[in-house]
Design a protein around this motif. Structure first.
Motif, short mmCIF file in Angstrom:
data_model
loop_
_atom_site.label_atom_id
_atom_site.label_comp_id
_atom_site.label_asym_id
_atom_site.label_seq_id
_atom_site.Cartn_x
_atom_site.Cartn_y
_atom_site.Cartn_z
N VAL A 1 -4.76 -5.04 5.13
CA VAL A 1 -4.83 -3.80 5.91
C VAL A 1 -3.47 -3.60 6.58
N VAL A 2 -2.90 -2.42 6.46
CA VAL A 2 -1.65 -2.08 7.14
C VAL A 2 -1.94 -0.92 8.09
N THR A 3 -1.72 -1.12 9.37
CA THR A 3 -1.87 -0.04 10.35
C THR A 3 -0.50 0.58 10.62
N GLY A 4 -0.50 1.86 11.00
CA GLY A 4 0.77 2.56 11.21
C GLY A 4 1.49 2.82 9.90
N ALA A 5 0.72 3.12 8.84
CA ALA A 5 1.28 3.17 7.49
C ALA A 5 2.16 4.37 7.22
N THR A 6 2.21 5.36 8.12
CA THR A 6 3.14 6.47 7.93
C THR A 6 4.36 6.35 8.84
N GLY A 7 4.42 5.31 9.66
CA GLY A 7 5.54 5.14 10.58
C GLY A 7 6.77 4.55 9.92
N VAL B 1 6.79 -1.22 5.05
CA VAL B 1 5.97 -2.37 4.66
C VAL B 1 4.90 -1.97 3.65
N ALA B 2 4.21 -0.83 3.89
CA ALA B 2 3.16 -0.39 2.99
C ALA B 2 3.70 -0.14 1.58
N ALA B 3 4.84 0.54 1.49
CA ALA B 3 5.43 0.81 0.17
C ALA B 3 5.81 -0.48 -0.54
N HIS B 4 6.35 -1.42 0.22
CA HIS B 4 6.75 -2.70 -0.36
C HIS B 4 5.54 -3.49 -0.87
N LEU B 5 4.49 -3.58 -0.06
CA LEU B 5 3.31 -4.34 -0.46
C LEU B 5 2.59 -3.69 -1.63
N ALA B 6 2.58 -2.36 -1.66
CA ALA B 6 1.98 -1.66 -2.79
C ALA B 6 2.73 -1.97 -4.07
N GLY B 7 4.06 -2.00 -3.97
CA GLY B 7 4.88 -2.32 -5.14
C GLY B 7 4.68 -3.73 -5.63
N ASP C 1 -3.82 -5.34 -2.94
CA ASP C 1 -4.92 -4.42 -2.67
C ASP C 1 -4.82 -4.02 -1.20
N LEU C 2 -4.48 -2.76 -0.96
CA LEU C 2 -4.17 -2.33 0.40
C LEU C 2 -5.20 -1.36 0.94
N MET C 3 -5.46 -1.47 2.24
CA MET C 3 -6.15 -0.45 3.01
C MET C 3 -5.14 0.05 4.03
N LEU C 4 -4.72 1.30 3.91
CA LEU C 4 -3.67 1.85 4.76
C LEU C 4 -4.29 2.76 5.82
N LEU C 5 -3.99 2.47 7.08
CA LEU C 5 -4.55 3.21 8.20
C LEU C 5 -3.45 3.83 9.04
N ASP D 1 -15.23 -1.15 10.18
CA ASP D 1 -15.85 -1.64 8.96
C ASP D 1 -14.91 -1.60 7.76
N SER D 2 -13.85 -0.78 7.85
CA SER D 2 -12.89 -0.73 6.74
C SER D 2 -12.08 -2.01 6.64
N ILE D 3 -12.14 -2.83 7.68
CA ILE D 3 -11.42 -4.09 7.68
C ILE D 3 -12.23 -5.20 7.01
N ALA D 4 -13.51 -4.96 6.78
CA ALA D 4 -14.36 -5.97 6.16
C ALA D 4 -13.76 -6.43 4.82
N GLY D 5 -13.72 -7.73 4.62
CA GLY D 5 -13.19 -8.28 3.38
C GLY D 5 -11.69 -8.45 3.36
N ALA D 6 -11.00 -8.06 4.42
CA ALA D 6 -9.54 -8.19 4.44
C ALA D 6 -9.13 -9.64 4.65
N ASP D 7 -8.09 -10.05 3.94
CA ASP D 7 -7.51 -11.37 4.15
C ASP D 7 -6.52 -11.35 5.29
N ALA D 8 -5.88 -10.20 5.51
CA ALA D 8 -4.84 -10.11 6.54
C ALA D 8 -4.72 -8.68 7.04
#
Length: 269
Positions: free
Chosen positions: A5-11, A17-23, A27-31, A53-60
């Motif tokens: 899960v990445v919070t602040g994904a448009t900042g 970070v979100a673009a890098h991890l997606a590349g 498996d990302l949940m972007l908030l 609940d969107s965080i359920a199953g997240a490793d990090a």
């Protein structure tokens, strides 16, 4: 890590970070508070039944959302950092998330600007503004979260990393101090990768800057803890304008009873 899960994904930082991890195929949940393609709009300042609940199953969780303005008021810093981080950690605890990577700030150590000693993660904190105070509080919440849950919490005291290409130089602001805490984009992304992959448990507090010649930020702890090896560095450039700005900064003062929402004012005489 399989789900992050990445919070602040448009900042600024969260977006990089979100673009890098997606590349990298995670498996990302972007908030973020703002909706965008692939990004879920949430209000982390309110702990409701939906986003936790969107965080359920997240490793990090890579928690980079928050109030990022160094000149923010205490009200904005408290709401955007303290309250939001408390909610994220509550959700992480509820869903058994094993790793949180948190974006703190080097401004927690702002009082060391004109002091000579090395600045270590375990040096006594010296915040000078509401933004830095709020980040220090969030660090300590992370320490408590790790102690209570046994999860890993990595707090990065992130240096000066402007948006976009992030080119170093005298226009970074805050005189030579701002240049000495410069952090390149690729050093940030390397550090996040290593914080997610490192075999750690409990609370880890690290300075995160590039290998800038002459700086006082100690980064050997980051090398030992997560294997961080910065690839970039920038030697501070002095100009007459920077020298004048630093001379003014040395004369600034904080007013007792008003300092929390007050910025440096020149001394009289």
């Amino acid at each position: 890590m399989s789900r992050i899960v990445v919070t602040g994904a448009t900042g600024n930082l969260g977006g990089k970070v979100a673009a890098h991890l997606a590349g990298a195929g995670h498996d990302l949940m972007l908030l973020d508070r703002r909706a965008a393609p692939g990004i879920v709009a949430v209000d982390l300042g309110s702990y409701d039944a939906a986003w936790p609940d969107s965080i359920a199953g997240a490793d990090a969780i890579v928690h980079f959302a928050g109030e990022g303005r160094p000149k923010a008021s205490w009200a904005d810093a408290h709401a955007g950092n303290v309250l939001m981080t408390g909610n994220v950690l509550r959700a992480a605890r509820a869903h058994g998330v094993g790793r949180v990577v948190y974006a703190s700030t080097n401004q927690v150590m702002g009082g060391y600007r004109f002091r000579p000693e090395a600045i270590r993660p375990d040096s006594p904190p010296a915040p000078l503004n509401p933004y830095a105070v709020s980040k220090l509080i969030c660090e300590e919440m992370g320490r408590a979260f790790a102690a209570e849950t046994g999860a890993g919490f990595v707090a990065f005291r992130i240096g000066n990393i402007p948006p976009g290409d992030n080119i170093p130089g005298p226009d970074l602001g805050i005189g030579t101090w701002g240049q000495e805490m410069w952090l390149s984009n690729r050093d940030l992304l390397q550090a996040v990768d290593r914080a997610l992959a490192a075999d750690i448990a409990g609370f880890v507090l690290l300075n995160l800057v590039s290998a800038n010649p002459g700086m006082r930020w100690e980064i050997e702890t980051a090398r030992a803890a997560i294997g961080y090896i910065p690839q970039d560095g920038h030697a501070a450039v002095r100009t007459a304008q920077i020298d004048a700005e630093e001379a003014r900064a040395r004369l600034s003062r904080l007013v007792p009873g008003a300092w929390l929402d007050q910025f440096g004012e020149p001394l009289e005489g």
